[in-house]
Motif scaffolding. Structure first.
Motif, PDB file in Angstrom:
ATOM      1  N   LEU A   1     -15.959  11.306  31.391  1.00 41.60           N
ATOM      2  CA  LEU A   1     -16.504  12.523  31.963  1.00 41.60           C
ATOM      3  C   LEU A   1     -18.017  12.560  31.799  1.00 41.60           C
ATOM      4  O   LEU A   1     -18.539  12.372  30.692  1.00 41.60           O
TER       5      LEU A   1
ATOM      6  N   ARG B   1      -1.894  -1.129  32.208  1.00 37.14           N
ATOM      7  CA  ARG B   1      -1.617  -1.808  33.481  1.00 37.14           C
ATOM      8  C   ARG B   1      -0.163  -2.256  33.506  1.00 37.14           C
ATOM      9  O   ARG B   1       0.335  -2.873  32.561  1.00 37.14           O
TER      10      ARG B   1
ATOM     11  N   GLY C   1      -8.585  -0.123  43.492  1.00 38.52           N
ATOM     12  CA  GLY C   1      -9.634   0.369  44.378  1.00 38.52           C
ATOM     13  C   GLY C   1      -9.511   1.827  44.782  1.00 38.52           C
ATOM     14  O   GLY C   1     -10.249   2.290  45.657  1.00 38.52           O
ATOM     15  N   GLU C   2      -8.595   2.545  44.159  1.00 35.90           N
ATOM     16  CA  GLU C   2      -8.354   3.931  44.532  1.00 35.90           C
ATOM     17  C   GLU C   2      -8.695   4.880  43.391  1.00 35.90           C
ATOM     18  O   GLU C   2      -8.923   4.468  42.257  1.00 35.90           O
ATOM     19  N   GLY C   3      -8.725   6.180  43.737  1.00 34.17           N
ATOM     20  CA  GLY C   3      -8.876   7.192  42.702  1.00 34.17           C
ATOM     21  C   GLY C   3      -7.562   7.404  41.972  1.00 34.17           C
ATOM     22  O   GLY C   3      -6.579   6.703  42.198  1.00 34.17           O
ATOM     23  N   LEU C   4      -7.560   8.393  41.090  1.00 37.73           N
ATOM     24  CA  LEU C   4      -6.360   8.682  40.313  1.00 37.73           C
ATOM     25  C   LEU C   4      -5.477   9.679  41.055  1.00 37.73           C
ATOM     26  O   LEU C   4      -5.967  10.640  41.643  1.00 37.73           O
TER      27      LEU C   4
ATOM     28  N   SER D   1     -11.596  -1.658  34.286  1.00 36.35           N
ATOM     29  CA  SER D   1     -10.560  -1.727  33.246  1.00 36.35           C
ATOM     30  C   SER D   1     -10.775  -0.733  32.119  1.00 36.35           C
ATOM     31  O   SER D   1     -10.319  -0.948  30.990  1.00 36.35           O
ATOM     32  N   GLN D   2     -11.480   0.362  32.393  1.00 33.67           N
ATOM     33  CA  GLN D   2     -11.683   1.384  31.375  1.00 33.67           C
ATOM     34  C   GLN D   2     -11.170   2.731  31.865  1.00 33.67           C
ATOM     35  O   GLN D   2     -10.926   2.930  33.047  1.00 33.67           O
ATOM     36  N   ALA D   3     -11.012   3.640  30.930  1.00 33.13           N
ATOM     37  CA  ALA D   3     -10.631   4.999  31.283  1.00 33.13           C
ATOM     38  C   ALA D   3     -11.814   5.715  31.921  1.00 33.13           C
ATOM     39  O   ALA D   3     -12.970   5.403  31.631  1.00 33.13           O
ATOM     40  N   PRO D   4     -11.552   6.673  32.767  1.00 25.49           N
ATOM     41  CA  PRO D   4     -12.650   7.487  33.305  1.00 25.49           C
ATOM     42  C   PRO D   4     -13.369   8.214  32.182  1.00 25.49           C
ATOM     43  O   PRO D   4     -12.748   8.731  31.258  1.00 25.49           O
TER      44      PRO D   4
ATOM     45  N   GLN E   1     -16.171   5.521  35.955  1.00 29.30           N
ATOM     46  CA  GLN E   1     -15.146   4.583  35.504  1.00 29.30           C
ATOM     47  C   GLN E   1     -15.623   3.161  35.701  1.00 29.30           C
ATOM     48  O   GLN E   1     -15.831   2.733  36.842  1.00 29.30           O
TER      49      GLN E   1
ATOM     50  N   PHE F   1      -2.454   6.229  33.426  1.00 30.81           N
ATOM     51  CA  PHE F   1      -3.277   6.921  32.438  1.00 30.81           C
ATOM     52  C   PHE F   1      -2.551   8.168  31.947  1.00 30.81           C
ATOM     53  O   PHE F   1      -2.111   8.998  32.753  1.00 30.81           O
TER      54      PHE F   1
ATOM     55  N   TYR G   1     -16.630  11.911  37.034  1.00 32.36           N
ATOM     56  CA  TYR G   1     -16.290  10.896  36.052  1.00 32.36           C
ATOM     57  C   TYR G   1     -16.916   9.565  36.467  1.00 32.36           C
ATOM     58  O   TYR G   1     -17.034   9.263  37.655  1.00 32.36           O
TER      59      TYR G   1
ATOM     60  N   LEU H   1     -15.828   9.035  40.176  1.00 31.99           N
ATOM     61  CA  LEU H   1     -14.689   9.830  40.614  1.00 31.99           C
ATOM     62  C   LEU H   1     -15.017  11.307  40.526  1.00 31.99           C
ATOM     63  O   LEU H   1     -15.511  11.788  39.502  1.00 31.99           O
TER      64      LEU H   1
ATOM     65  N   GLN I   1     -10.923   9.671  46.208  1.00 35.56           N
ATOM     66  CA  GLN I   1     -10.667   8.238  46.192  1.00 35.56           C
ATOM     67  C   GLN I   1     -11.758   7.450  45.484  1.00 35.56           C
ATOM     68  O   GLN I   1     -11.587   6.266  45.236  1.00 35.56           O
ATOM     69  N   GLY I   2     -12.836   8.139  45.159  1.00 34.82           N
ATOM     70  CA  GLY I   2     -13.888   7.482  44.405  1.00 34.82           C
ATOM     71  C   GLY I   2     -14.948   6.855  45.287  1.00 34.82           C
ATOM     72  O   GLY I   2     -14.711   6.549  46.464  1.00 34.82           O
TER      73      GLY I   2
ATOM     74  N   MET J   1     -17.259   2.824  39.376  1.00 41.88           N
ATOM     75  CA  MET J   1     -16.576   3.731  40.293  1.00 41.88           C
ATOM     76  C   MET J   1     -16.882   5.143  39.805  1.00 41.88           C
ATOM     77  O   MET J   1     -16.759   5.431  38.603  1.00 41.88           O
TER      78      MET J   1
ATOM     79  N   PHE K   1      -8.668  11.351  28.715  1.00 47.71           N
ATOM     80  CA  PHE K   1      -7.797  10.264  29.147  1.00 47.71           C
ATOM     81  C   PHE K   1      -7.555   9.257  28.034  1.00 47.71           C
ATOM     82  O   PHE K   1      -8.426   9.008  27.191  1.00 47.71           O
ATOM     83  N   GLY K   2      -6.392   8.653  28.084  1.00 47.00           N
ATOM     84  CA  GLY K   2      -6.159   7.438  27.326  1.00 47.00           C
ATOM     85  C   GLY K   2      -6.825   6.271  28.029  1.00 47.00           C
ATOM     86  O   GLY K   2      -7.410   6.419  29.107  1.00 47.00           O
ATOM     87  N   THR K   3      -6.714   5.107  27.445  1.00 48.08           N
ATOM     88  CA  THR K   3      -7.422   3.934  27.962  1.00 48.08           C
ATOM     89  C   THR K   3      -6.711   3.277  29.138  1.00 48.08           C
ATOM     90  O   THR K   3      -7.249   2.376  29.757  1.00 48.08           O
ATOM     91  N   GLY K   4      -5.520   3.741  29.475  1.00 44.51           N
ATOM     92  CA  GLY K   4      -4.807   3.186  30.614  1.00 44.51           C
ATOM     93  C   GLY K   4      -3.925   2.014  30.228  1.00 44.51           C
ATOM     94  O   GLY K   4      -4.242   1.244  29.325  1.00 44.51           O
TER      95      GLY K   4
END
Lengths: 112, 112
Positions: B45, A107, A41-44, B40-43, B37, A89, B35, B90, B105-106, B88, A102-105
């Motif tokens: 742009l 978890r 639920g947060e930003g990066l 479950s995906q990358a941000p 998002q 990420f 961005y 960002l 924080q988005g 989300m 970005f990469g796909t992340g």
């Protein structure tokens, strides 16, 4: 074009285990490399960075070394905690293009 | 102290009803990004400003617009939100030379 490839997750570890999350990149020129962390639920949040070959970024026990010869920037931590559970990420910035890729992340789930 | 502030944190809008998301920064960075998002995906742009110069990504839908009235503020306007725009959003800033991007924080947008 520029791209970042990360290992797929989730990565599931027990507390105090060693962590590696692989990241490789493709880019023209000499990009800067970053690891970002995202809690639910947060930003990066910027975790660490390296701006040139052989640089080592480090923060909060996490480390990553910019390896130009293998085009890699793997994230490591010697002993993970439950609080490290998040999505990580990998990203690159080619300053000529002024945008992060970005990469796909990945978890990470850490259990007590 | 928050350096990149997004308002609101949560936004619910009706299908087709224009909505504006806001971002402000206290870092005096010259680059600002938006961005998108999805879960479950990358941000991804959408666009960025380098000072006053607007740079739109080729695949950003026309439905998305942005304004940057001054260094500190940037807005994302969605003219006619569809269900697929729920995500989300960002905002991030960077200073060109360092490249590290700082994220807010988005804003989580829900379309009903």
């Amino acid at each position: 074009g520029d791209s970042v490839t990360q290992m797929e997750g989730p990565v599931t570890l027990s507390e105090e285990a060693f962590l590696t999350i692989n990241c490789t990149y493709t880019a023209t020129g000499y990009p800067s490399l970053f690891w970002y962390v995202q809690y639910p639920g947060e930003g990066l949040q910027l975790l660490l960075k390296a701006t040139k070959a052989d640089d080592k970024g480090s923060n909060k026990g996490f480390e990553a070394t910019y390896r130009k010869e293998t085009t890699s920037f793997h994230l490591e931590k010697g002993s993970v905690q439950v609080s490290d559970s998040a999505v990580y990420f990998c990203a690159l910035l080619n300053t000529g293009f002024q945008k992060l890729v970005f990469g796909t992340g990945t978890r990470l789930l850490v259990s007590p | 102290d928050a350096m990149v502030i997004q308002n609101p944190r949560y936004q619910v809008t009706q299908f087709g009803k224009p909505v504006t998301l806001s971002c402000s920064q206290t870092l005096n960075h010259n680059v600002m990004y938006w961005y998108q998002q999805k879960s479950s995906q990358a941000p991804k742009l959408l666009f960025h400003y380098y000072d006053k110069d607007f740079n739109n990504e080729a695949d950003t839908p026309d439905n998305f617009q942005s304004r940057r009235p001054n260094t500190s503020f940037c807005f994302l306007d969605i003219r006619s939100p569809g269900l697929g725009d729920a995500a989300m959003y960002l905002c991030a800033t960077s200073r060109e030379t360092s490249g590290a991007a700082f994220f807010g924080q988005g804003t989580r947008l829900t379309v009903v």
